[in-house]
Each structure stands twice: as C-alpha cells, then as structure tokens.
Design an enzyme around this catalytic site. Structure first.
Site, PDB file in Angstrom:
ATOM      1  N   HIS A 144       0.830  -1.206   0.000  1.00  0.00           N
ATOM      2  CA  HIS A 144       0.000   0.000   0.000  1.00  0.00           C
ATOM      3  C   HIS A 144       0.861   1.252   0.000  1.00  0.00           C
ATOM      4  O   HIS A 144       2.044   1.207   0.308  1.00  0.00           O
ATOM      5  CB  HIS A 144      -0.964   0.042   1.195  1.00  0.00           C
ATOM      6  CG  HIS A 144      -0.298   0.046   2.552  1.00  0.00           C
ATOM      7  ND1 HIS A 144       0.024  -1.100   3.228  1.00  0.00           N
ATOM      8  CD2 HIS A 144       0.098   1.055   3.360  1.00  0.00           C
ATOM      9  CE1 HIS A 144       0.587  -0.797   4.399  1.00  0.00           C
ATOM     10  NE2 HIS A 144       0.648   0.509   4.497  1.00  0.00           N
ATOM     11  N   HIS A 192       3.944   7.087   3.755  1.00  0.00           N
ATOM     12  CA  HIS A 192       4.893   5.980   3.538  1.00  0.00           C
ATOM     13  C   HIS A 192       4.423   5.067   2.413  1.00  0.00           C
ATOM     14  O   HIS A 192       3.274   5.128   2.000  1.00  0.00           O
ATOM     15  CB  HIS A 192       5.138   5.178   4.824  1.00  0.00           C
ATOM     16  CG  HIS A 192       3.938   4.446   5.371  1.00  0.00           C
ATOM     17  ND1 HIS A 192       3.092   4.982   6.304  1.00  0.00           N
ATOM     18  CD2 HIS A 192       3.454   3.211   5.116  1.00  0.00           C
ATOM     19  CE1 HIS A 192       2.137   4.112   6.610  1.00  0.00           C
ATOM     20  NE2 HIS A 192       2.326   3.024   5.894  1.00  0.00           N
ATOM     21  N   GLU A 239       7.786   1.099   4.850  1.00  0.00           N
ATOM     22  CA  GLU A 239       7.288   0.052   5.737  1.00  0.00           C
ATOM     23  C   GLU A 239       7.498  -1.275   5.032  1.00  0.00           C
ATOM     24  O   GLU A 239       7.236  -1.388   3.833  1.00  0.00           O
ATOM     25  CB  GLU A 239       5.781   0.281   5.994  1.00  0.00           C
ATOM     26  CG  GLU A 239       5.135  -0.797   6.856  1.00  0.00           C
ATOM     27  CD  GLU A 239       3.639  -0.535   7.111  1.00  0.00           C
ATOM     28  OE1 GLU A 239       3.006   0.174   6.328  1.00  0.00           O
ATOM     29  OE2 GLU A 239       3.135  -1.075   8.121  1.00  0.00           O
TER      30      GLU A 239
HETATM   31 CO    CO Z   1       1.269   1.214   6.325  1.00  0.00          CO
END
Ligand code: CO
Length: 134
Positions: A7, A79, A130
């Site tokens: 994502h 992020h 991440e």
């Molecule tokens: Co995230």
C-alpha cells in the site's frame, strides 16, 4: 528482498472528504472508515486492482500522524509499504547492511495484524518505507 507494493499511505486532513473524493471523482472502491486505536489512526482503504491506498487521519494528538499533519496541513504521502517473505530475515539483512530501522529494530505487529518494520526516510531518498511480512 521486497516483493509487491502492499500500500501507499496518505495522511489527509478530513477522512470523509478524502474518501468521498476518491469514490466520486476517481471512481475508486473505498472501504468504510476503521479505527485502529493501538496505532492512533482512523483509516479508509482504497482498493485498487493491484494494490491499496490507505487514507490516514490521526485520532489523537500524540500520534506521529498528527505531527505529520501539523507539518503538512493539506495532507501528503506518508509511507510506502513493500511486502517481504520473512520479516525477521529482512530485519537481519538490513541490520547487517547498516540500514536504520526505526524504534528498537524489532518487527512490530502493524495495522493489518502482520509484522512490520519501518526504515528511516533519510536513507531512502526522503521516503518512509514500511516492510510487511506477506
Ligand atoms: Co502502512
């Protein structure tokens, strides 16, 4: 090491307005808002055929997301999240290579109930990364 883009997270000043905009203007499939009190955020998932966009909004003023919003009042990309097969192996490799893992360097359970870790944006061209175990 990294696989699919899981994502992209975007912090928004108004979650309902952002969700409506993705739905009505971009014609995207948008989830109901969910609160994740452990992470200090409320979020909406925008489901795309090949990945997700997470629209994030802080639920308290202590959350790091809240500081981000204070610095970026119009919102902004927070992020990107890449998948890895094994987070412990990934962490070991990164530490060996001197990468800066945020926090104590140990994977934590992330917003989707899977182990994650974050890499410092200074080392990755201004992007907070991440890593999430698949
Ligand atoms: Co995230």
């Amino acid at each position: 090491m990294i696989g699919c883009l899981n994502h992209v997270a975007i912090v928004v000043p108004d979650l309902d307005a952002a969700a409506s905009k993705y739905k009505l203007i971009l014609g995207a499939s948008v989830s109901k808002p969910q609160e994740l009190p452990d992470h200090g955020v409320k979020l909406v998932f925008v489901e795309l055929p090949n990945t997700k966009i997470e629209l994030l909004h802080p639920i308290d003023t202590n959350s790091p997301i809240s500081q981000f919003l204070a610095r970026n009042p119009a919102g902004g990309i927070h992020h990107v999240c890449y998948e890895v097969d094994d987070i412990e192996v990934a962490a070991g490799t990164l530490i060996e290579q001197g990468a800066a893992i945020l926090g104590d360097g140990k994977p934590k359970i992330g917003a989707h109930g899977k182990p994650v870790l974050f890499l410092h944006p200074k080392e990755f061209f201004g992007t907070l990364i991440e890593l999430e175990q698949r």
